[in-house]
Design an enzyme around this catalytic site. Structure first.
Site, PDB file in Angstrom:
ATOM      1  CG  ASP A 195      -1.833   1.180   1.289  1.00  0.00           C
ATOM      2  OD1 ASP A 195      -2.901   1.113   0.659  1.00  0.00           O
ATOM      3  OD2 ASP A 195      -1.485   2.176   1.959  1.00  0.00           O
ATOM      4  CE1 TYR A 201       0.975   7.500   2.684  1.00  0.00           C
ATOM      5  CE2 TYR A 201       1.284   5.234   1.967  1.00  0.00           C
ATOM      6  CZ  TYR A 201       0.555   6.180   2.662  1.00  0.00           C
ATOM      7  OH  TYR A 201      -0.580   5.801   3.327  1.00  0.00           O
ATOM      8  CE  LYS A 223      -3.618   4.787   0.816  1.00  0.00           C
ATOM      9  NZ  LYS A 223      -2.185   4.417   0.755  1.00  0.00           N
ATOM     10  CG  HIS A 225      -4.116   9.765   0.797  1.00  0.00           C
ATOM     11  ND1 HIS A 225      -2.769   9.706   0.535  1.00  0.00           N
ATOM     12  CD2 HIS A 225      -4.249   9.301   2.058  1.00  0.00           C
ATOM     13  CE1 HIS A 225      -2.129   9.226   1.592  1.00  0.00           C
ATOM     14  NE2 HIS A 225      -3.013   8.978   2.530  1.00  0.00           N
TER      15      HIS A 225
END
Length: 324
Positions: A93, A98, A123, A158
């Protein structure tokens, strides 16, 4: 695993065309699952590392144990992902926020595991001001992860930020990706009931396949979980380990000692027995391995009730409790 920005080798395998993904067999399996009681409490004896859950109105199945990579630095993320895949995880994930989508994709390639056996999620954090720009932003993520001819298995919004117009822009971009076979399934994260209901007015894919939210004994979010179960939306649990902040909780310690397991293993097992897709995170090889070793014991009904009793509502959230 999700976070608010305020808080801080095999060839590619193409998916089935979108119009063929919802096969009669896939639909039948999904309906059998959703018409059972398995979402609310998974019978312990039936849980295995290889378990998948069927997504509603889709032939896609999602692995029940995932590997979160939030705050996994680029110089260690790929190694952590490869380690996770080595120990049996088949679900990773990531997110645009990120900044490690490329590393996730490269780890999947280097692992030697066929692409269609690894479930990759990302996301989108925010809309880009137009439908085309937002779509391109999402497509760029797909290319980073799996190349120009590749795909992602799940693409989420997100956060429900930017207002209704921005959410619509993002969701329709994801629907376009799905229709082109660039995303096999789509969903949302940190969405409450109101946000999901608002999608109805324009969504081609409703309900969304997944809602990823913070879940653990201290923040169980029962209202949105019940809603998702009712509407056949898979619930993913981020922060299932509470960032190790509860490792010395006396109740949790007593249960972990009773089963001769780590507190992390108990928390992951709890989330799996609740019927959630669990997304533990670590960059320590030994912990990555241990976090997948949660199938040799069962939490009893009494254990589950004891952990359920720890719920603090929104006050128990360490990242975010949704607004319904």
């Amino acid at each position: 695993m999700n976070h608010s920005p305020q808080k801080h080798i095999h060839p590619y395998h193409r998916p089935l065309p979108a119009q063929l993904q919802s096969t009669d067999k896939g639909r039948a399996e999904a309906e059998a699952y959703y018409n059972s009681d398995s979402q609310s409490t998974m019978p312990p004896s039936k849980i295995a590392l290889t378990d998948h859950l069927p997504l509603h109105n889709s032939a896609v199945k999602i692995p029940r144990l995932g590997f979160g990579i939030y705050q996994s630095p680029t110089n260690v993320c790929m190694s952590s992902c490869i380690t996770a895949l080595k120990f049996g995880y088949r679900h990773i994930d990531s997110a645009q926020f990120y900044c490690n989508e490329t590393e996730m994709g490269e780890a999947a390639r280097q692992s030697g595991i066929p692409r269609n056996e690894v479930f990759l999620t990302t996301k989108i954090m925010a809309a880009s001001g137009s439908a085309e720009k937002t779509y391109k932003k999402c497509l760029d993520s797909v290319h980073k992860i799996d190349g120009e001819k590749g795909y992602v298995d799940l693409f989420l919004i997100h956060w429900p930020t930017g207002g209704p117009a921005a959410i619509k822009e993002m969701y329709q971009a994801l629907e376009k990706l799905e229709s082109e076979g660039k995303a096999r399934s789509i969903g949302v994260s940190n969405f409450g009931i109101g946000h999901i209901e608002e999608l109805k007015s324009y969504a081609r894919i409703w309900p969304p396949h997944v809602n990823q939210i913070e879940l653990h004994p201290w923040n169980q979010q029962r209202t949105i979980v019940d809603y998702c179960n009712e509407h056949k939306i898979i619930v993913e649990a981020y922060c299932p380990l509470v960032r190790n902040l509860k490792a010395h909780d006396q109740t949790l310690l007593e249960i972990s000692q009773k089963h001769d397991k780590t507190t992390a293993q108990v928390l992951i097992r709890y989330s799996l027995q609740k019927g959630w897709v669990s997304l533990p995170k670590s960059d320590t090889p030994g912990r990555i391995e241990a976090n997948a070793d949660v199938y040799g014991f069962n939490l009893t009904d009494e254990d589950m009730k004891t952990l359920d009793s720890l719920d603090q509502g929104a006050k128990g959230a360490i990242v975010h409790a949704v607004k319904n």
